[in-house]
Design a protein around this motif. Structure first.
Motif: not given
Lengths: 495, 495
Positions: A59-60, A492, A495, B56, B59-61, B263, B266-269, B481, B485, B491-492, B495
């Motif tokens: 998921x990450x 990073x 994405x 959440x 970190x999931x993009x 946290x 840190x994802x830069x998103x 969540x 969902x 998302x798919x 990446x």
């Protein structure tokens, strides 16, 4: 689908290896083309630890391969639905005081899916206590009183029922010197210390309690895991019972496990290969290589290995694990407890349970609801045959039935037997972890230290509900966090 | 950094608005260039619900913007470090029986960072009970006995101490018809039902307990939230005390909140804008627009709004919220409890606590460790001035000190006062949620229903530890969540 795991017996069909379960994954292999490249992570083992780790990684955004020796997810926690009833073959009970697994239930909206194991109101609403020369029925209040007295005294090493010695079961070594001292004691040692305070009957119940916890022999069971269980039960006489033997999932453990697995699959970043036991884990200079028994190799920058403690000795690590880790693995965990499901004719036993002095193979049973055919479902526990007081499961239906008769207030017709022989299972070599004397103080920390790019992450070590479902979820979560943290910067740019 | 929030008074420096905290974010704005585009999600509010949701999602993009009216993270849970001591200004105590927030502690390796609030061994090791015509000291055992009797009887509506009525506090409406019936009762109603069973002194303690829980007036407090708290305390007389007034984080709540925020960063998103209160949330045909009070607009496909129940009425929703939701918001939650920290000279009170009949503004205090200067840190609670028995906080140091004198066994020199006036705070308009009669049965479900692309997610509603830190973490997790969902397929491809 039918798993190779598990065993079922009925009078009409006899015994049969393999039982149905939604935990079986079809097709068994789904390996993306890029698995030939170096993946972000390989997770070995699809029990709760591996499932949580694989879900957190995929998921990450991490390309992850999940390798599993069995044909199914769940490891030592899975259920089989037979004729409309859910048999929990291993880990069973969950509760909101198990924070890591409860959080998973909550995430997948299963938070109100409780079914209660021990229900009152049946005609045989009592506990049968069997000692070598006697069998008598106690009211559940009498049972709770005796249980609380013997179990409480057993755990009362600090004179304050461990409220001072171990106030926080999730920080159980807080008083390290004191706990390391206790850790030298086996359950046998502690039993002998307090034997004179109790009657033969009471000692019989205490032995049954201990053998249910750790499978025996008592000499091989450290006292420390018992103290932690007591503290997890809120330092109360029957606290553990309320939390850890009371509420299970209506839809079964494998429904929760599938939610986690399916979530990981939905990211399209999960490859997986079931029936693919691992033989070797190499941490090379630029990547890790995992080799299966059949000789297939997979490459990744990080490996999370959730293989149970007693199975790790079968895996070749290169470079070799540090001496102390190898020592921890060579000693292993001690629990060979058998868990056997019986459906007995009629609903009369629905509020019944039992304890028995060891010797006949099973040392306790408790009723867990009625089947759709209105028969009583009993869950029984007992030490395995390699102890003096244990029971052989394999090909021994008559022995298993005799062991049940030993517990019952009167002989009952057995309509079905279901079990998983965890001790003779090459992928578990034991049931839930119960650790021998000195193991925790000597090895619990080192087992949680990454070995280069390989992280060992099993509920067999860790904190809090170590040896339980929650401990597995905890370890998987922590391992995935470690891996994700090291990848931070690479992610990073992607994405 | 110094927050605009909070108030501190010392004899030498007098009173001052604004206190230091690691929860203040510098710079206040970090808005990525692509924020002009339609983002994946906007999270409004940086309390635990918003932080968990933003973490959440990022970190999931998902590209996420976090908007917050205050200059800091944490919402109603934050700490200020003054002269080396951590003052928890709002939400304080955590425990492994709070699964969602404990899982966060565990994720960030803070699981053994316990500091215990109520410690024994001091020279004044007792509880002072103040009633209109009397003040006397009880041993803590006597206190626990009285507390357990009055609080237990208050909650014993089902004759089984709610073990039958509300066996599972995380599934508190399981017996819906029965609970809806109880929900018609106010705490005043219930108090009158049992008043004749107790002495004036005992009723005084019960009133103090209830006013600490919900701030009063008792007529506005539903009985149902109290029952849930009792069940969360394992249906035990002092169970809630052991879980929810005992262990806090050594490094302070804002250290945990920062771990979650950092946290996400840190994802830069994550883009974020503090000191940016929201005025309007529009759910348009193809995206949502959020407008701040200063007129800035941001666009996203999904909005998670974690604004507290009592503040939602200040937000314009377009389209308007459903009638029933608007009704729930218009009624709001009732808790205006004040929480005041006192440092009193010397270590003598370190094991002391108190309860008092209402009337002087503060109704209880408890010692929570010594400061580095060896003075005793007390935490006191009391209803706010808009109730007949309440206390004005703003500019009223002498009144606050008098209210403390009312509780103390003897007058003490006050060396510091620290508080956050949650009731008069435009971003909370109340303290932790305590809901009025019939609110839970009528509105708790609808508040959790998405309104188009807008999800309301505050710990003020929900299950289990509703109104507590854990409830906030639960709501944030569930909202993220839901958003993730719906995005699954998008998302798919990314990446």
């Amino acid at each position: 689908m039918t798993s190779r795991d598990g065993f079922v017996w009925t009078p009409s069909a006899g015994g049969k290896e393999g039982i149905p379960s939604i935990s079986v994954i079809e097709p068994q292999q789904h390996v993306a083309a890029d698995t030939k490249e170096v993946l972000d992570a390989i997770v070995i083992g699809a029990g709760y630890s591996g499932l949580v780790a694989a879900r957190d990684l995929t998921t990450q955004g991490f390309r992850t391969l999940l390798l599993e020796g069995r044909d199914r997810i769940g490891g030592r926690t899975w259920h089989s639905t037979i004729d409309g009833f859910n048999y929990e073959m291993g880990g069973t009970w969950v509760h909101w005081q198990m924070p890591h697994i409860y959080r998973e239930m909550s995430l997948y909206n299963m938070q109100d899916e409780w079914i209660v194991t021990q229900i009152g109101g049946g005609p045989l609403d009592f506990c049968t206590l069997t000692t070598p020369h006697d069998k008598r029925n106690l009211t559940h209040d009498q049972e709770a009183d005796m249980f609380g007295r013997v179990w409480g005294e057993f755990c009362n090493l600090d004179g304050a029922y461990m409220k001072e010695g171990m106030p926080y079961p999730f920080d159980s070594m807080r008083n390290k010197e004191q706990m390391s001292r206790y850790d030298k004691l086996s359950c046998r040692d502690r039993l002998e210390q307090i034997r004179s305070k109790f009657s033969t009957e009471e000692i019989g119940m205490l032995e049954a309690i201990l053998l249910q916890m750790g499978g025996g022999p008592l000499e091989s069971m450290g006292v420390l895991d018992g103290l932690r269980w007591w503290a997890l039960g809120n330092h109360l006489p029957t606290g553990l019972n309320d939390i850890a033997l009371s509420t299970r999932l209506r839809s079964g453990q494998s429904a929760l496990a599938r939610n986690i697995f399916d979530h990981a699959v939905s990211t399209r970043r999960l490859s997986y290969a079931f029936s693919s036991p691992v033989a070797k884990i190499e941490d090379g200079t630029s990547f890790c290589t995992v080799t299966t028994r059949s000789g297939k190799t997979y490459k990744a920058h990080k490996v999370i290995c959730t293989i149970p403690l007693n199975v790790l000795r079968d895996i070749e690590f290169s470079p070799a694990l540090p001496t102390k880790m190898a020592e921890a693995i060579s000693i292993g965990q001690t629990n060979k407890c058998n868990k056997v499901h019986f459906d007995v004719a009629g609903p009369e036993l629905v509020s019944w349970n039992s304890f028995a002095s060891p010797g006949k193979g099973l040392i306790c049973a408790l009723a867990d609801n009625l089947t759709p055919t209105n028969d009583t479902h009993l869950v029984a526990f007992g030490p395995s045959a390699d102890t003096a007081v244990g029971l052989t499961l394999k090909d021994n239906v008559s022995g298993i039935k005799e062991a049940l008769d030993h517990l019952l207030p009167e002989k009952k017709e057995v309509k079905r037997i279901v079990y998983h022989d965890w001790y003779n299972d090459e992928f578990s070599k034991g049931t839930w972890a119960y650790l021998p004397p000195e193991w925790v103080s000597k090895y619990n920390d080192i087992m949680q230290t990454p070995h280069g790019n390989v992280i060992l992450a099993s509920g067999d070590w860790g904190e809090g509900w170590r040896g339980w479902i929650d401990g597995a979820a905890q370890q998987g979560m922590k391992a995935a966090k470690l891996v994700a943290d090291t990848y931070g910067s690479r992610m990073k740019s992607r994405i």
